[in-house]
Design a protein around this motif. Structure first.
Motif, mmCIF file in Angstrom:
data_model
loop_
_atom_site.group_PDB
_atom_site.id
_atom_site.type_symbol
_atom_site.label_atom_id
_atom_site.label_comp_id
_atom_site.label_asym_id
_atom_site.label_seq_id
_atom_site.Cartn_x
_atom_site.Cartn_y
_atom_site.Cartn_z
ATOM 1 N N THR A 1 0.874 -1.080 0.287
ATOM 2 C CA THR A 1 0.260 -0.253 0.122
ATOM 3 C C THR A 1 1.044 0.884 0.070
ATOM 4 O O THR A 1 2.093 1.357 -0.041
ATOM 5 C CB THR A 1 -0.817 0.736 1.309
ATOM 6 O OG1 THR A 1 0.151 0.309 2.589
ATOM 7 C CG2 THR A 1 -1.815 -1.888 1.461
ATOM 8 N N ASP A 2 0.327 2.227 0.235
ATOM 9 C CA ASP A 2 0.995 3.777 0.437
ATOM 10 C C ASP A 2 1.871 3.877 1.362
ATOM 11 O O ASP A 2 3.501 4.032 1.162
ATOM 12 C CB ASP A 2 0.079 4.915 0.379
ATOM 13 C CG ASP A 2 -0.209 5.156 -1.547
ATOM 14 O OD1 ASP A 2 0.360 4.614 -2.368
ATOM 15 O OD2 ASP A 2 -1.643 5.701 -1.303
ATOM 16 N N ASP A 3 1.174 2.889 2.339
ATOM 17 C CA ASP A 3 2.128 3.323 4.054
ATOM 18 C C ASP A 3 3.147 1.883 4.050
ATOM 19 O O ASP A 3 3.360 1.996 5.273
ATOM 20 C CB ASP A 3 1.534 4.210 4.991
ATOM 21 C CG ASP A 3 0.780 3.143 5.062
ATOM 22 O OD1 ASP A 3 0.461 2.461 4.687
ATOM 23 O OD2 ASP A 3 0.225 3.425 6.282
ATOM 24 N N LYS B 1 -5.899 3.350 -0.028
ATOM 25 C CA LYS B 1 -6.675 3.828 -1.319
ATOM 26 C C LYS B 1 -6.519 3.530 -2.509
ATOM 27 O O LYS B 1 -7.084 3.228 -3.651
ATOM 28 C CB LYS B 1 -6.032 5.154 -1.795
ATOM 29 C CG LYS B 1 -6.430 6.416 -2.576
ATOM 30 C CD LYS B 1 -6.050 7.462 -2.839
ATOM 31 C CE LYS B 1 -6.055 8.436 -4.004
ATOM 32 N NZ LYS B 1 -7.861 8.399 -4.764
ATOM 33 N N ARG B 2 -4.937 2.528 -2.429
ATOM 34 C CA ARG B 2 -4.425 1.874 -3.907
ATOM 35 C C ARG B 2 -3.378 0.193 -3.305
ATOM 36 O O ARG B 2 -3.143 0.542 -2.033
ATOM 37 C CB ARG B 2 -4.081 2.529 -4.487
ATOM 38 C CG ARG B 2 -2.623 2.791 -3.921
ATOM 39 C CD ARG B 2 -1.750 4.123 -5.416
ATOM 40 N NE ARG B 2 -2.237 5.066 -5.707
ATOM 41 C CZ ARG B 2 -2.701 6.393 -4.704
ATOM 42 N NH1 ARG B 2 -2.001 6.519 -3.846
ATOM 43 N NH2 ARG B 2 -2.797 7.179 -5.711
ATOM 44 N N GLU C 1 -6.724 0.196 -7.363
ATOM 45 C CA GLU C 1 -7.111 2.401 -6.883
ATOM 46 C C GLU C 1 -8.542 2.474 -7.301
ATOM 47 O O GLU C 1 -8.922 2.574 -7.990
ATOM 48 C CB GLU C 1 -6.097 3.191 -8.077
ATOM 49 C CG GLU C 1 -6.173 4.592 -7.255
ATOM 50 C CD GLU C 1 -5.456 5.703 -8.424
ATOM 51 O OE1 GLU C 1 -5.176 6.509 -7.692
ATOM 52 O OE2 GLU C 1 -4.657 4.644 -9.351
ATOM 53 N N ALA D 1 5.475 9.171 1.116
ATOM 54 C CA ALA D 1 5.717 9.361 0.538
ATOM 55 C C ALA D 1 6.157 10.739 -0.414
ATOM 56 O O ALA D 1 6.197 12.518 0.240
ATOM 57 C CB ALA D 1 4.259 9.611 -0.686
#
Length: 327
Positions: free
Chosen positions: A181-183, A260-261, A287, A323
């Protein structure tokens, strides 16, 4: 008052009732407010084609789809990222799309929902380049859908998936999965992974969190890591019970998170089912597109718990740095 122009996409082979009688009832109810242009799906003409033609004409205020999950999802995907609202009349065997949005499954009540005109922007997903309205499943979820025959679905409806699922549990095998994931990056042994945008309680393998919100801008990922037939049965029953109550899963072999994605890779590669259709094998990338579809719905979703990963076997979690945004 001048009736509003509406395109009614009708699948004559959906469900088990008399399609002619159902169509006449729909026209009787909706003609009080709408000037209906009725279009029929066929083996050669799909609901998304008809919905796209309605969009291109530019003179319809609403597109209404009457059929099973395939018909409804196809129409929804065509209307995704447009401002034209979708009216839903469920007439299939499972009706998961309507159930996830709280839309009644009777003709009269579904039509009353459309006549109320209460629109809501809901999320859609982009999954391996395709639009997703409900969910994508990997492993056990995909095997269950693939082996539920059309004949069984016609005879037993949603129970066909339960029968197929029980059969697949006997051949359950874990696979190694990496969930990015993003994190964070999660490495875990799993038997099934489900990425949901929206899902009714009957979509058992998506029910890790306490209810699936269809307009929160996030995807819901459920991880099932049962390693025996008995534990898989117990986990499935637990998910059914907690899903129906709107509670979060509490077993150690069930985890969930929101993102989110997400990108999922597996070893060995696993089959993917997207909104009831087999689309190939992993890797899978999804996404969320917040507010990507306008639907006429009768209810608001409830709050839910966001994440639980503790207890899953062979679990590794690597936190990712934030990010860096370009100024």
């Amino acid at each position: 008052m001048t009736p509003r122009k509406a395109c009614l996409i009708f699948n004559p082979v959906s469900g088990s009732a008399d399609p002619d009688q159902e169509l006449e009832r729909i026209k009787e109810l909706l003609s009080t407010q709408f000037e209906l242009d009725v279009q029929f799906t066929t083996e050669d003409v799909s609901a998304d084609q008809l919905a796209q033609e309605a969009i291109n004409k530019g003179d319809f205020e609403i597109v209404i789809a009457a059929g099973g999950d395939g018909t409804l999802s196809e129409a929804a995907k065509a209307l995704g990222e447009t401002t034209i609202p979708l009216g839903v009349i469920p007439r299939g065997t499972a009706n998961a799309f309507a159930s996830a949005l709280g839309i009644p499954d009777t003709l009269d009540e579904a039509c009353e929902t459309i006549l109320s005109g209460k629109t809501r922007r809901i999320d859609i997903g982009k999954c391996n380049g395709r639009l997703m309205t409900l969910l994508a499943g990997i492993g056990f979820e995909a095997e269950t859908i693939e082996h539920a025959s059309r004949d069984a679905k016609q005879r037993w409806g949603a129970l066909a998936y339960l029968v197929s699922g029980i059969q697949q549990l006997r051949e359950l095998e874990l696979f190694e999965a990496e969930i990015e994931t993003d994190d964070k990056i999660i490495k875990v042994s799993a038997g099934a992974l489900t990425v949901a945008n929206a899902a009714p309680p009957t979509s058992i393998l998506a029910q890790g969190p306490a209810g699936i919100l269809y307009d929160d801008g996030l995807l819901d990922i459920t991880i099932i890591s049962s390693n025996t037939w008995a534990s898989a049965i117990a986990a499935s029953y637990h998910l059914l019970q907690t899903g129906l109550r709107g509670d979060a899963a509490k077993r150690d072999d069930i985890g969930y998170l929101r993102a989110k994605r997400v990108k999922i890779t597996t070893e060995p590669p696993q089959k993917i089912v997207l909104d009831g259709e087999m689309i190939g094998n992993t890797p899978l990338e999804v996404e969320c597109v917040p507010g990507g579809l306008t639907v006429i719905v009768p209810m608001l979703p409830a709050e839910k718990i966001s994440e639980k990963l503790e207890g899953l076997p062979d679990l590794e979690i690597e936190e990712k740095p934030p990010a860096i945004k370009n100024e």
